[in-house]
Design an enzyme around this catalytic site. Sequence first.
Site, PDB file in Angstrom:
ATOM      1  CB  SER A   1      -0.895   0.007   1.239  1.00  0.00           C
ATOM      2  OG  SER A   1      -0.097  -0.112   2.396  1.00  0.00           O
ATOM      3  CE  LYS A   2       3.186   2.357   4.925  1.00  0.00           C
ATOM      4  NZ  LYS A   2       2.655   3.455   5.740  1.00  0.00           N
ATOM      5  CG  ASP A   3       3.838   0.798  -4.720  1.00  0.00           C
ATOM      6  OD1 ASP A   3       4.900   0.805  -4.067  1.00  0.00           O
ATOM      7  OD2 ASP A   3       3.584  -0.030  -5.616  1.00  0.00           O
TER       8      ASP A   3
END
Length: 344
Positions: free
Chosen positions: A47-49
């Site tokens: 999710s950090k993208d």
Amino acid sequence: MKEKIQAYNSILELIGDTPLIKLNRIIKDFPGNYYAKVESFNPGHSSKDRIALYILEQAEKKGILKPGDTIVETTSGNTGFSLAMVSAIKGYKCILAVSSKSSKDKIAMLQTMGAQVHVCPAHVAADDPRSYYEVAKRIHKETKGSVYINQYFNELNIDAHFKSTGPEIWKQTNGHITHLVACCGTGGTISGTARYLKSKNPEVRVLGIDAYGSVLKKYHETKELDVNEIYPYRIEGLGKNLIPTATDFDSIDKFEKVGDEDSALTARELARLEGLFLGYTSGAAIQGIKQLAEQGEFDSTSNVVVLLPDHGSRYMSKVYSDEWMQEQGFMDSKETTTTSDIEV
Ligand code: PMP
């Protein structure tokens, strides 16, 4: 006539729009429908993208970042990898100050993506000039045209999920979501997603998953940081020993704490029962749902969406290693992955 070539301009176009997948077997014997938003489908496998792309694009819009400028952050985890990936594509230098506790594999992954990694001693206080916080701050100060991401204290972390994760879930569920379940580290994922969903329907119930050994749940209940809540634990990326401003505690209705062993075993179950090979916190999130379901949180009308943050490949030497599991006392030494009693 020539056919048009169907290609993405870069993998940045593949960030977000992750699938929602029904969980069919892992949450049995409890009422309601359970759906997983599987964030490992992002190109950087987490999710950090979303926050890496959003924060860099906001800095570009404000004219803070130009090609050749520098991104600075203090993580060896998913955020570091995503920042390195987005920086590589956009032509920024990426400098990551990481703790000497970080595994060699993790450091090599960041370097493979072109990041410059500063390994800082793990045993020093946060305000020691050698700590990774202080090293990152110093690099940022000394580097003209640099942006310090500071994900635990950056409001844009929340906005990234308000603009992407929240609307995606609302659309994918046609507004029929009743509960959101998400792990809390920086709190950016749950806060941004919750704010969006509650703006559409204030009745959506938001349940945050915290770790035993972290202060978040108690802080939510008392508005005080209780240092007695802090002790070492194994799950990486979940919970915290400080209060991040990237967490909007008012957007969260309830916290549930989970343990290292249950979460590890549940991560393994996700692979075997649902074919989902995901990270340690994905196990934690599902474990949290099981505990909440036992408390009667859900009924037959519930449509529960759980965010599963990252991919399993980053945990081969931990949760998915029988040896590591045995060392932690999470698995009997006679037990192996091939002699499990899980019914398949
Ligand atoms: N799971 C993993 C593996 C993470 O790296 C993180 C980020 N620390 C989280 C969950 C929690 O996400 P957030 O920081 O948005 O609360």
